[in-house]
Design an enzyme around this catalytic site. Structure first.
Site, short mmCIF file in Angstrom:
data_model
loop_
_atom_site.label_atom_id
_atom_site.label_comp_id
_atom_site.label_asym_id
_atom_site.label_seq_id
_atom_site.Cartn_x
_atom_site.Cartn_y
_atom_site.Cartn_z
CB CYS A 71 29.32 53.54 36.25
SG CYS A 71 30.58 54.77 35.83
CB CYS A 99 35.51 44.03 37.55
SG CYS A 99 37.10 44.52 37.03
CB CYS A 120 32.43 55.77 43.12
SG CYS A 120 32.96 56.47 41.54
CD GLU A 138 35.08 44.67 49.58
OE1 GLU A 138 34.55 43.95 50.43
OE2 GLU A 138 34.81 44.61 48.37
CB CYS A 140 42.09 45.35 42.24
SG CYS A 140 40.76 46.39 41.67
CB CYS A 145 29.80 50.32 39.04
SG CYS A 145 31.16 50.18 40.20
N1 SAH Z 1 36.34 54.56 38.24
C1 SAH Z 1 37.29 53.81 37.51
C2 SAH Z 1 37.82 52.58 38.23
C3 SAH Z 1 36.85 51.69 38.95
S1 SAH Z 1 35.96 50.45 38.11
C4 SAH Z 1 36.75 53.45 36.15
O1 SAH Z 1 35.59 53.71 35.89
O2 SAH Z 1 37.51 52.94 35.33
C5 SAH Z 1 37.08 49.32 37.38
C6 SAH Z 1 36.47 48.64 36.14
O3 SAH Z 1 35.43 47.71 36.47
C7 SAH Z 1 35.85 49.63 35.19
O4 SAH Z 1 36.14 49.34 33.86
C8 SAH Z 1 34.38 49.42 35.46
O5 SAH Z 1 33.62 49.93 34.46
C9 SAH Z 1 34.31 47.94 35.66
N2 SAH Z 1 33.08 47.49 36.32
C10 SAH Z 1 32.33 48.20 37.18
N3 SAH Z 1 31.29 47.46 37.60
C11 SAH Z 1 31.37 46.26 36.98
C12 SAH Z 1 30.58 45.07 37.04
N4 SAH Z 1 29.51 44.99 37.82
N5 SAH Z 1 30.98 44.03 36.28
C13 SAH Z 1 32.08 44.11 35.53
N6 SAH Z 1 32.86 45.20 35.45
C14 SAH Z 1 32.51 46.28 36.17
#
Ligand code: SAH
Length: 395
Positions: free
Chosen positions: A135, A366, A131, A111, A124, A138
């Site tokens: 995390c 995000c 991935c 996406e 974005c 996410c």
């Molecule tokens: N792998 C990279 C980029 C992808 S995530 C990274 O970790 O930075 C982009 C941003 O969105 C990151 O800061 C991530 O921590 C945040 N993010 C991920 N899941 C989220 C969620 N459910 N709500 C809000 N932010 C989130």
């Protein structure tokens, strides 16, 4: 949990294209020049003409590239093509956000989201199919991992958005910024992401200024160093907690690269590049990392960083209210907590923004991006099993 609950830490090669023809979207300027000079026996300026057709006019058919002679066009037809990802799904949101589901190969799609805001248009972009980093908050993590995207597939996302904007009637719709914050960890797909970012910044590419291209990372320390040697882009670091115990829980990668080492890498990045600040992203989750003591810890860490960088605004904090997805055990912090958290940081002298949630109605915020991932790990199946097992079992 293991040191890194991920299939691989080493960058993986992109899956070779089924079509053996050279996809010109894979070539940055030096490679495009070499291809024209060495492979096609053409003059260097022809490579520049080609890039203008592709990136300024969004033309993919050689037949339409009228200032390239017939002989060259037929050579090009034989050897290569301009192959952006296929638009499988195209969805505008009520708040102006636009989301594309882009097919990369059979079974895999990512996406890409365009977020317009006043004079800006931020795209974005995804770097991997799925991935591997896991995390905990996410949604991409629940989909597992398939492969790295090729450079063409990364820059192709910008291409699709730019082509769309070129076709919409509103003159004020622009693409001014790119953030590598979609699916995937960009530093685990280093070479292809660096190639694509150079095309984002090249005048013959999309011509964006260095500070308008942002790479966001969960914190791969050695690759942050490598990035500073290879390119000049803005860096965002997904922090989410200022202490190791909590950060390791949220971002398992922290076990390998703890907070102090990460902050040192960020300092080195500022020293080695022209960038003046690092953005620290902090997703606010109710009762998890949004309490006054968490804000105090974050202020201390950010102040120390600014002192060490000898610049009072070397750290910027981006607070992201958590965006929920089915099966998650986390909740978004309340508005009162979010404001109180921001105030503590501002009172501590730290530049702090709250990122407004956009594209909520199309799951384009995000951490809500969900492509189609032919998962090569077992994570997708495990998450599904947990979901079926009970409402809080995904924890
Ligand atoms: N792998 C990279 C980029 C992808 S995530 C990274 O970790 O930075 C982009 C941003 O969105 C990151 O800061 C991530 O921590 C945040 N993010 C991920 N899941 C989220 C969620 N459910 N709500 C809000 N932010 C989130």
């Amino acid at each position: 949990m293991s040191t890194l609950d991920a299939p691989a830490l080493k960058p993986l090669p992109a899956t070779p294209a089924v079509d053996a023809r050279v996809n010109l979207l894979d070539l940055d300027r030096p490679r495009m020049e070499a291809f024209f000079e060495e492979e096609l026996g053409e003059k260097r300026f022809r490579a520049h003409q080609m890039m203008k057709w592709m990136y300024h006019r969004h033309v993919t058919s050689f037949a339409d590239m009228t200032d390239l002679g017939k002989a060259l066009r037929s050579k090009l037809e034989d050897r290569c093509d301009v192959r952006p990802p296929k638009v499988m799904f195209d969805k505008p949101s009520t708040d102006g956000t636009h989301k594309w589901l882009l097919g990369m190969d059979a079974g895999n799609a990512v996406e890409t989201v365009l977020i317009p805001d006043k004079n800006r248009g931020t795209l974005c972009v995804s770097s991997q199919v799925g991935c591997g980093l896991n995390c905990q908050f996410c949604s991409t993590a629940t989909q597992g991992f398939n492969r790295n995207l090729s450079a063409a597939e990364v820059i192709g996302q910008v291409f699709v958005a730019a082509r769309h904007l070129g076709n919409v009637p509103h003159r004020d719709r622009k693409l001014t910024n790119v953030v590598m914050m979609g699916m995937g960890e960009p530093l685990l797909n280093f070479d292809n992401v660096v190639t694509a970012m150079s095309l984002m910044r090249d005048d013959l590419g999309f011509g964006l200024a260095s500070k308008r291209v942002t790479l966001s990372t969960a914190g791969l320390v050695p690759m942050i160093d490598k990035l500073s040697e290879k390119t000049e882009v803005a860096l965002a670091v997904s922090l989410h907690a200022a202490n190791d115990a909590l950060r390791t829980e949220l971002v398992p990668l922290n076990k390998k690269y703890p907070v102090a080492e990460l902050m040192d890498a960020c300092l080195r990045y500022l020293k080695r590049t022209k960038m003046e600040s690092i953005t620290f992203e902090y997703t606010l989750m109710r009762g998890v990392n949004d309490q006054p003591e968490h804000a105090r810890e974050l202020v201390a860490l950010m102040r120390q960083f600014c002192r060490q960088a000898q610049y009072s605004h070397a750290a910027k904090v981006n607070l992201i209210p958590f965006n929920p997805f089915p099966g998650t055990r986390f909740e978004r912090s309340g508005e009162t907590e979010i404001r109180a958290f921001q105030k503590k940081l501002l009172d501590g002298g730290i530049l702090t923004m709250v990122r407004r949630t956009r594209g909520d109605d199309i799951d384009a915020a995000c951490g809500q991006l969900k492509g189609q991932v032919m998962d090569k790990t077992r994570r997708q199946a495990e998450f599904k099993k947990k979901l079926e097992g009970g409402s809080n079992a995904a924890a």
